[in-house]
Scaffold this motif. Structure first.
Motif, short mmCIF file in Angstrom:
data_model
loop_
_atom_site.label_atom_id
_atom_site.label_comp_id
_atom_site.label_asym_id
_atom_site.label_seq_id
_atom_site.Cartn_x
_atom_site.Cartn_y
_atom_site.Cartn_z
N HIS A 65 0.61 -1.32 -0.15
CA HIS A 65 0.08 0.00 -0.08
C HIS A 65 0.70 1.34 -0.08
N LEU A 66 2.11 0.98 0.44
CA LEU A 66 3.11 2.23 0.22
C LEU A 66 4.02 2.37 -1.03
N LYS A 67 3.83 1.42 -1.78
CA LYS A 67 4.97 1.57 -3.11
C LYS A 67 4.91 2.60 -3.69
N THR A 68 3.80 3.16 -3.99
CA THR A 68 3.65 4.61 -4.81
C THR A 68 4.21 5.87 -4.02
N THR A 69 3.74 5.83 -2.94
CA THR A 69 4.43 6.86 -1.94
C THR A 69 6.15 6.70 -1.77
N LEU A 70 6.36 5.49 -1.53
CA LEU A 70 8.08 5.37 -1.49
C LEU A 70 8.46 5.46 -2.93
N PHE A 71 7.87 5.18 -4.08
CA PHE A 71 8.66 5.33 -5.15
C PHE A 71 8.74 7.03 -5.51
N THR A 72 7.74 7.69 -5.11
CA THR A 72 7.75 8.91 -5.39
C THR A 72 8.89 9.86 -4.46
N LEU A 73 8.82 9.31 -3.10
CA LEU A 73 9.79 9.89 -2.24
C LEU A 73 11.31 9.40 -2.52
N PHE A 74 11.39 8.20 -2.87
CA PHE A 74 12.93 7.96 -3.39
C PHE A 74 13.24 8.40 -4.65
N PHE A 75 12.40 8.78 -5.61
CA PHE A 75 12.50 9.22 -6.80
C PHE A 75 13.13 10.63 -6.60
N THR A 77 14.00 12.36 -4.09
CA THR A 77 15.26 12.32 -3.20
C THR A 77 16.55 12.03 -4.23
N TYR A 78 16.30 10.98 -5.19
CA TYR A 78 17.40 10.71 -6.06
C TYR A 78 17.74 11.80 -6.98
N LEU A 79 16.56 12.55 -7.59
CA LEU A 79 16.97 13.61 -8.48
C LEU A 79 17.61 14.56 -7.60
N VAL A 80 17.32 15.18 -6.48
CA VAL A 80 18.05 15.93 -5.84
C VAL A 80 19.48 15.63 -5.46
N THR A 81 19.74 14.49 -5.30
CA THR A 81 21.08 13.92 -4.95
C THR A 81 21.96 13.99 -6.20
N LEU A 82 21.37 13.58 -7.35
CA LEU A 82 21.99 13.84 -8.69
C LEU A 82 22.33 15.10 -8.93
N GLY A 83 21.27 15.89 -9.04
CA GLY A 83 21.41 17.40 -8.93
C GLY A 83 22.33 18.10 -8.33
N GLY A 84 22.52 17.96 -6.78
CA GLY A 84 23.38 18.36 -6.10
C GLY A 84 24.91 17.96 -6.44
N ASN A 85 25.19 16.71 -6.64
CA ASN A 85 26.40 16.26 -7.00
C ASN A 85 27.16 16.70 -8.21
N VAL A 86 26.04 16.76 -9.46
CA VAL A 86 26.74 17.32 -10.40
C VAL A 86 26.87 18.64 -10.46
N THR A 87 26.24 19.36 -9.43
CA THR A 87 26.52 20.93 -9.38
C THR A 87 27.81 21.16 -8.76
N ILE A 88 28.11 20.29 -7.79
CA ILE A 88 29.34 20.46 -7.27
C ILE A 88 30.46 20.23 -8.23
N VAL A 89 30.21 19.06 -8.94
CA VAL A 89 31.41 18.69 -9.76
C VAL A 89 31.45 20.13 -10.86
N THR A 90 30.38 20.50 -11.36
CA THR A 90 30.35 21.57 -12.37
C THR A 90 31.18 22.69 -11.86
N ILE A 91 30.84 23.25 -10.61
CA ILE A 91 31.21 24.39 -10.00
C ILE A 91 32.85 24.05 -9.97
N ILE A 92 33.23 23.03 -9.35
CA ILE A 92 34.74 22.79 -8.95
C ILE A 92 35.55 22.86 -10.48
N HIS A 93 34.92 22.29 -11.51
CA HIS A 93 35.47 22.25 -12.75
C HIS A 93 35.70 23.45 -13.50
#
Length: 356
Positions: A65-75, A77-93
């Motif tokens: 019953h929580l699969k949709t909620t968990l998918f949305t939450l994890f997805f 969070t994953y996008l924010v994580t990717l965006g944050g790490n890519v931002t750091i790498v780009t700024i340093i470069h």
């Protein structure tokens, strides 16, 4: 029991056990296979024990019953994580003021975190959407190898970043000579070679024997303890070997970081200026925060002799160090590091100027 051709007799031993998919099969005296049946024979040991050819990741199947909620939450969070790490790498470069060993190591850490999340989270998201939870044994082995390799490499990389802070604060006049580019490249290569060597040893120990104690992995990815429980061989010696190897990786790295910061604190307290002391401490604050979170999770998960006794608890902790921790790293280094914040503002200002 060897598989015979369709229509061949199976013998007269009614105690034999047969595995046929998808059609049922009668075993026993004089009853043979029906030629038109579509059959598949599971590999077996000599004693008739069925060997596992793929695993089923239990994941969050107990919470349908929580699969949709968990998918949305994890997805998200994953996008924010990717965006944050890519931002750091780009700024340093792109920002020349950040072309120093400290920030190059930070860029490598962000790249490592990005790969670390790619190993587990997309597969977890796919399993939340699909009915099938299956993963092949080679796929499971590859996932475990890269997960452990990147995790161990991050331990060693955080140790290297602690050494970099030690040289910068305790030996500032020699910093550019000690941490010259060729030395940093060699140290970085050694970090990842060591991490993946440990991963190779551990995965080889786990997958050196077949699996016959069921096919259900009580986790959402192929982690050490839940997979090791399914091995046909006695897993006690393997578990102890992996446990002590994990101790070596985690504790040695952590002790070296503690030694670095012991020298750093001793050097900082001798600085006469309060402003100088605050500035020196501020360069270490983000690193210390990440070290505490990373090694705290690693210790909870891998340095417990009873690890795996509570699968639900292990999954909860695993969500933290596979989903939440990678999100914290870019947030911590962005909010607690003045140079990164200033470089980010410069980058945003340049972007606004370009689009005007």
């Amino acid at each position: 029991m060897p598989a015979g051709p369709a229509g061949a007799s199976l013998g007269n031993d009614s105690s034999q056990e047969c595995y046929v998919v998808p059609s049922p099969l009668h075993c026993g005296g004089g009853i043979g296979l029906v030629p038109e049946l579509s059959t598949y024979w599971f590999p077996q040991q000599e004693n008739g024990t069925r060997l596992v050819t793929e695993f089923l990741l239990v994941g969050f199947s107990s919470l349908p019953h929580l699969k949709t909620t968990l998918f949305t939450l994890f997805f998200l969070t994953y996008l924010v994580t990717l965006g944050g790490n890519v931002t750091i790498v780009t700024i340093i470069h792109t920002d020349r003021l950040l072309h120093t060993p400290m920030y190059r190591f930070l860029a490598v850490l962000s790249l490592s975190e990005t790969c670390y999340t790619l190993v587990t989270i997309p597969n977890m998201l796919a399993h939340l959407l699909m009915e099938s939870q299956a993963i092949s044994i080679p796929g499971c082995r590859a996932q475990m190898f890269f997960f452990l390799g990147l995790g161990c490499s991050q331990c060693f990389l955080l140790t290297l970043m602690g050494y970099d802070r030690y040289v910068a604060i305790c030996h500032p006049l020699c910093y550019s000579m000690i941490m010259r580019p060729t030395v940093c490249l060699c140290l970085g290569t050694l970090v990842f070679c060591s991490g993946f060597l440990v991963a190779l040893i551990e995965t080889s120990m786990i997958f050196s024997s077949p699996f016959c104690h069921g096919d259900r992995v009580e986790h959402f990815f192929c982690d050490i303890t839940p997979v090791l429980k399914l091995s046909c061989a006695k897993s006690t010696h393997k578990a102890l070997g992996i446990f002590f190897l994990s101790i070596l990786v985690v504790l040695i790295s952590f002790v070296l970081i503690l030694l670095s910061y012991a020298f750093i604190v001793a050097a900082i307290v001798r600085i006469p200026s309060a402003v100088g002391r605050c500035k020196a401490f501020s360069t270490c604050a983000a690193h210390v925060t990440v070290v505490v979170v990373h090694f705290g999770c690693a210790s909870i998960v891998y340095l417990r002799p009873e690890s795996g006794a509570n699968p639900d608890q292990d999954r909860l902790v695993a969500v933290f160090y596979t989903v939440v921790t990678p999100l914290l790293n870019p947030v911590v280094y962005t909010l607690r590091n003045k140079e990164v914040r200033v470089a980010l503002r410069r980058s945003l200002a340049r972007s606004r100027g370009v689009f005007k």
